[in-house]
Write a protein that holds these residues in place. Sequence first.
Motif, PDB file in Angstrom:
ATOM      1  N   GLN A  62      50.530 -11.308  66.075  1.00 27.41           N
ATOM      2  CA  GLN A  62      51.396 -12.424  65.706  1.00 27.41           C
ATOM      3  C   GLN A  62      52.855 -12.003  65.502  1.00 27.41           C
ATOM      4  O   GLN A  62      53.716 -12.849  65.293  1.00 27.41           O
ATOM      5  CB  GLN A  62      50.884 -13.081  64.424  1.00 27.41           C
ATOM      6  CG  GLN A  62      49.505 -13.691  64.595  1.00 27.41           C
ATOM      7  CD  GLN A  62      49.004 -14.298  63.317  1.00 27.41           C
ATOM      8  OE1 GLN A  62      49.643 -15.195  62.771  1.00 27.41           O
ATOM      9  NE2 GLN A  62      47.874 -13.808  62.827  1.00 27.41           N
ATOM     10  N   LEU A  63      53.133 -10.702  65.585  1.00 28.72           N
ATOM     11  CA  LEU A  63      54.510 -10.225  65.446  1.00 28.72           C
ATOM     12  C   LEU A  63      55.299 -10.492  66.710  1.00 28.72           C
ATOM     13  O   LEU A  63      54.730 -10.582  67.804  1.00 28.72           O
ATOM     14  CB  LEU A  63      54.537  -8.722  65.173  1.00 28.72           C
ATOM     15  CG  LEU A  63      54.068  -8.226  63.814  1.00 28.72           C
ATOM     16  CD1 LEU A  63      54.166  -6.709  63.773  1.00 28.72           C
ATOM     17  CD2 LEU A  63      54.855  -8.843  62.676  1.00 28.72           C
ATOM     18  N   ASP A  64      56.604 -10.577  66.572  1.00 23.26           N
ATOM     19  CA  ASP A  64      57.467 -10.633  67.744  1.00 23.26           C
ATOM     20  C   ASP A  64      57.329  -9.316  68.494  1.00 23.26           C
ATOM     21  O   ASP A  64      57.208  -8.250  67.881  1.00 23.26           O
ATOM     22  CB  ASP A  64      58.929 -10.829  67.323  1.00 23.26           C
ATOM     23  CG  ASP A  64      59.163 -12.184  66.685  1.00 23.26           C
ATOM     24  OD1 ASP A  64      58.435 -13.139  67.006  1.00 23.26           O
ATOM     25  OD2 ASP A  64      60.091 -12.288  65.859  1.00 23.26           O
ATOM     26  N   ALA A  65      57.379  -9.369  69.801  1.00 29.30           N
ATOM     27  CA  ALA A  65      57.215  -8.165  70.623  1.00 29.30           C
ATOM     28  C   ALA A  65      58.212  -7.076  70.238  1.00 29.30           C
ATOM     29  O   ALA A  65      57.885  -5.891  70.266  1.00 29.30           O
ATOM     30  CB  ALA A  65      57.350  -8.512  72.098  1.00 29.30           C
ATOM     31  N   ALA A  66      59.411  -7.441  69.838  1.00 24.77           N
ATOM     32  CA  ALA A  66      60.438  -6.460  69.470  1.00 24.77           C
ATOM     33  C   ALA A  66      60.072  -5.682  68.209  1.00 24.77           C
ATOM     34  O   ALA A  66      60.602  -4.599  67.980  1.00 24.77           O
ATOM     35  CB  ALA A  66      61.783  -7.154  69.270  1.00 24.77           C
ATOM     36  N   ASP A  67      59.168  -6.225  67.397  1.00 22.33           N
ATOM     37  CA  ASP A  67      58.788  -5.561  66.147  1.00 22.33           C
ATOM     38  C   ASP A  67      57.585  -4.638  66.300  1.00 22.33           C
ATOM     39  O   ASP A  67      57.240  -3.916  65.370  1.00 22.33           O
ATOM     40  CB  ASP A  67      58.503  -6.606  65.064  1.00 22.33           C
ATOM     41  CG  ASP A  67      59.751  -7.361  64.669  1.00 22.33           C
ATOM     42  OD1 ASP A  67      60.855  -6.777  64.740  1.00 22.33           O
ATOM     43  OD2 ASP A  67      59.634  -8.540  64.299  1.00 22.33           O
ATOM     44  N   ARG A  70      56.862  -9.842  56.756  1.00 25.66           N
ATOM     45  CA  ARG A  70      56.137 -10.702  57.696  1.00 25.66           C
ATOM     46  C   ARG A  70      54.667 -10.286  57.782  1.00 25.66           C
ATOM     47  O   ARG A  70      53.771 -11.137  57.785  1.00 25.66           O
ATOM     48  CB  ARG A  70      56.802 -10.633  59.078  1.00 25.66           C
ATOM     49  CG  ARG A  70      56.141 -11.482  60.123  1.00 25.66           C
ATOM     50  CD  ARG A  70      56.557 -12.932  60.004  1.00 25.66           C
ATOM     51  NE  ARG A  70      56.005 -13.672  61.135  1.00 25.66           N
ATOM     52  CZ  ARG A  70      55.390 -14.836  61.017  1.00 25.66           C
ATOM     53  NH1 ARG A  70      55.302 -15.430  59.866  1.00 25.66           N
ATOM     54  NH2 ARG A  70      54.905 -15.423  62.077  1.00 25.66           N
TER      55      ARG A  70
END
Length: 130
Positions: A75-80, A105
Amino acid sequence: MSAAEIDAYLAPLPEKQRRALEELRALLRELLPGAQEEISYRMPAFRLDGKVVAGFAAFTHHLAYLPHSGGVLAQLDAADVTPGSTKSSLHFTPQQPLPRRVVERLVALRCAEAGVVHAAAERDVRDAAG
């Protein structure tokens, strides 16, 4: 199980690893007031309302944040999502620790998934609602 066991886990680590994990631990204590610190699966973990909601570990070439859920990291943004991470652990190094916003998050997502209500999760839900 107790916080003393986590102290014992951290004590023999190389200084940079120990310091990075101590900083992560302090942040988790802040985000999860009242959580019980313990060792789960031989790694430091935080239990809230009977459910493990966060953890961390040291390995030879990296450190890891463990949400104790196979669905949270997706569920994290790909950048994270850092290189070398798996579906159940987010890898980082002492030189590049996880940003506070990512840890916030992760905690919010896991607590929501586990049905555990706390201040950081409520703030995250409000922010997402805009």
